[in-house]
Motif scaffolding. Structure first.
Motif, short mmCIF file in Angstrom:
data_model
loop_
_atom_site.label_atom_id
_atom_site.label_comp_id
_atom_site.label_asym_id
_atom_site.label_seq_id
_atom_site.Cartn_x
_atom_site.Cartn_y
_atom_site.Cartn_z
N LEU A 63 8.74 9.13 0.54
CA LEU A 63 8.47 10.34 1.32
C LEU A 63 7.23 11.03 0.76
CD1 LEU A 63 9.04 12.35 3.51
CD2 LEU A 63 10.80 13.38 2.06
N ALA A 64 7.12 11.08 -0.57
CA ALA A 64 5.92 11.67 -1.19
C ALA A 64 4.67 10.90 -0.78
CB ALA A 64 6.07 11.70 -2.71
N LEU A 65 4.76 9.57 -0.73
CA LEU A 65 3.61 8.76 -0.30
C LEU A 65 3.20 9.12 1.13
CD1 LEU A 65 4.61 5.28 -1.74
CD2 LEU A 65 2.60 6.62 -2.37
N GLY A 66 4.18 9.24 2.01
CA GLY A 66 3.90 9.59 3.39
C GLY A 66 3.29 10.98 3.52
N LEU A 67 3.84 11.92 2.77
CA LEU A 67 3.32 13.29 2.82
C LEU A 67 1.91 13.37 2.24
CD1 LEU A 67 6.54 15.25 1.89
CD2 LEU A 67 5.28 15.45 4.04
N LEU A 68 1.65 12.64 1.14
CA LEU A 68 0.30 12.62 0.57
C LEU A 68 -0.69 12.05 1.58
CD1 LEU A 68 0.79 11.45 -3.12
CD2 LEU A 68 -0.15 13.64 -2.36
N SER A 69 -0.29 10.98 2.26
CA SER A 69 -1.18 10.38 3.26
C SER A 69 -1.45 11.34 4.42
CB SER A 69 -0.58 9.08 3.79
OG SER A 69 -0.53 8.12 2.76
N ALA A 70 -0.41 12.04 4.85
CA ALA A 70 -0.60 13.01 5.94
C ALA A 70 -1.52 14.14 5.49
CB ALA A 70 0.75 13.56 6.39
N LEU A 71 -1.26 14.69 4.29
CA LEU A 71 -2.11 15.78 3.78
C LEU A 71 -3.54 15.29 3.55
CD1 LEU A 71 0.36 17.51 1.33
CD2 LEU A 71 -0.68 18.54 3.36
N GLY A 72 -3.68 14.05 3.08
CA GLY A 72 -5.02 13.50 2.86
C GLY A 72 -5.80 13.40 4.15
N ARG A 73 -5.13 13.02 5.21
CA ARG A 73 -5.81 12.90 6.51
C ARG A 73 -6.24 14.28 7.02
NH1 ARG A 73 -2.76 8.45 6.30
NH2 ARG A 73 -3.49 6.60 7.42
N ILE A 74 -5.47 15.30 6.69
CA ILE A 74 -5.86 16.66 7.09
C ILE A 74 -7.10 17.08 6.31
CG2 ILE A 74 -5.14 19.08 7.05
CD1 ILE A 74 -2.25 18.02 7.60
N HIS A 81 -5.10 20.93 -5.19
CA HIS A 81 -4.21 21.01 -6.36
C HIS A 81 -3.05 20.03 -6.26
CE1 HIS A 81 -2.09 23.57 -3.49
NE2 HIS A 81 -1.00 23.41 -4.23
N ILE A 82 -2.61 19.72 -5.06
CA ILE A 82 -1.51 18.77 -4.88
C ILE A 82 -1.96 17.38 -5.29
CG2 ILE A 82 -0.07 17.61 -3.15
CD1 ILE A 82 -0.03 20.38 -1.72
N PHE A 83 -3.14 16.98 -4.85
CA PHE A 83 -3.65 15.66 -5.20
C PHE A 83 -3.91 15.57 -6.70
CE2 PHE A 83 -4.34 16.14 -0.73
CZ PHE A 83 -3.89 14.93 -0.25
N HIS A 84 -4.41 16.64 -7.25
CA HIS A 84 -4.67 16.68 -8.69
C HIS A 84 -3.35 16.50 -9.46
CE1 HIS A 84 -6.99 17.35 -12.20
NE2 HIS A 84 -6.43 18.50 -12.50
N LEU A 94 1.91 6.55 -6.44
CA LEU A 94 1.60 7.94 -6.09
C LEU A 94 0.24 8.35 -6.66
CD1 LEU A 94 5.11 9.60 -6.52
CD2 LEU A 94 3.82 9.33 -4.39
N ARG A 95 -0.06 7.93 -7.90
CA ARG A 95 -1.37 8.23 -8.49
C ARG A 95 -2.49 7.61 -7.65
NH1 ARG A 95 0.78 6.44 -13.20
NH2 ARG A 95 -0.81 4.83 -13.49
N THR A 96 -2.28 6.36 -7.23
CA THR A 96 -3.29 5.66 -6.44
C THR A 96 -3.51 6.34 -5.10
OG1 THR A 96 -2.79 3.55 -7.50
CG2 THR A 96 -3.86 3.46 -5.34
N THR A 97 -2.44 6.70 -4.41
CA THR A 97 -2.56 7.36 -3.11
C THR A 97 -3.25 8.72 -3.25
OG1 THR A 97 -0.58 6.23 -2.29
CG2 THR A 97 -1.25 8.22 -1.11
N ALA A 98 -2.86 9.46 -4.27
CA ALA A 98 -3.50 10.77 -4.51
C ALA A 98 -4.98 10.59 -4.83
CB ALA A 98 -2.80 11.49 -5.66
N ALA A 99 -5.32 9.61 -5.65
CA ALA A 99 -6.72 9.37 -6.00
C ALA A 99 -7.52 8.98 -4.77
CB ALA A 99 -6.82 8.28 -7.07
N TYR A 100 -6.96 8.09 -3.97
CA TYR A 100 -7.66 7.63 -2.76
C TYR A 100 -8.03 8.82 -1.87
CZ TYR A 100 -8.59 5.58 1.76
OH TYR A 100 -9.18 5.26 2.96
N TRP A 101 -7.05 9.65 -1.54
CA TRP A 101 -7.33 10.76 -0.62
C TRP A 101 -8.17 11.85 -1.27
CZ3 TRP A 101 -7.28 9.87 4.18
CH2 TRP A 101 -6.41 8.92 4.71
N ALA A 102 -7.97 12.10 -2.55
CA ALA A 102 -8.78 13.11 -3.23
C ALA A 102 -10.25 12.71 -3.22
CB ALA A 102 -8.30 13.29 -4.67
#
Length: 167
Positions: A63-74, A81-84, A94-102
């Motif tokens: 669920l966190a992966l999905g939410l990070l992807s949704a927030l990243g697309r926004i 701060h969430i991606f950080h 999760l680190r990889t997904t956050a890094a990608y979108w950040a």
């Protein structure tokens, strides 16, 4: 089944179905989760605070992966701060997904990205190299030079591509 129905809804119907979207983001199928993240980003674009509240709860990894992807697309800078914080998470996915979108949304400053060049996860280092390569200057080149002997061939390949863009 529910995901297939959501894709067929028009924007007004989607807004009414918002509560259905968030739980579906926990799909373990990356393709389904990615499609739903894109849809969720579209639906929550102007009201991403609800997604932020959801991601700050104790939730399952998918669920966190999905939410990070949704927030990243926004891509709203208010979510940086969430991606950080997720770039420091124990789960490498999760680190990889956050890094990608950040990196791809420009949500983190160069100074913040540099700290992750030594991340044990290859995909995080690759995302950071891509991000620093987009804004290459003498300082970035100095930090990137430390990755010349990175154990990952893919990181070194990404490094060569980034340095090849230097003017």
């Amino acid at each position: 089944e529910a995901a297939a129905l959501l894709v067929k809804l028009n924007p007004a119907e989607l807004r009414q179905s918002r509560q259905l979207l968030i739980p579906l983001l926990s799909s373990t199928d990356a393709v389904v989760r990615d499609a739903l993240a894109a849809l969720t980003a579209r639906v929550f674009n102007n009201d991403f605070a609800e997604l932020v509240q959801e991601i700050n709860r104790d939730i399952p990894k998918h669920l966190a992966l999905g939410l990070l992807s949704a927030l990243g697309r926004i891509g709203n800078p208010e979510t940086a701060h969430i991606f950080h914080s997720f770039m420091r998470h124990q789960a490498s996915q999760l680190r990889t997904t956050a890094a990608y979108w950040a990196v791809h949304q420009g949500l983190m400053a160069k100074k913040e990205l540099i700290d992750y060049l030594g991340d044990p996860q290859e995909t995080v280092r690759m995302a950071v190299v891509q991000g620093l390569g987009q804004h290459l200057d003498s300082e970035s080149i100095g930090y990137l030079a430390g990755l010349i002997e990175d154990p990952s061939r893919q990181v070194r390949r990404e490094l060569a591509a980034a340095l090849g863009q230097a003017k």
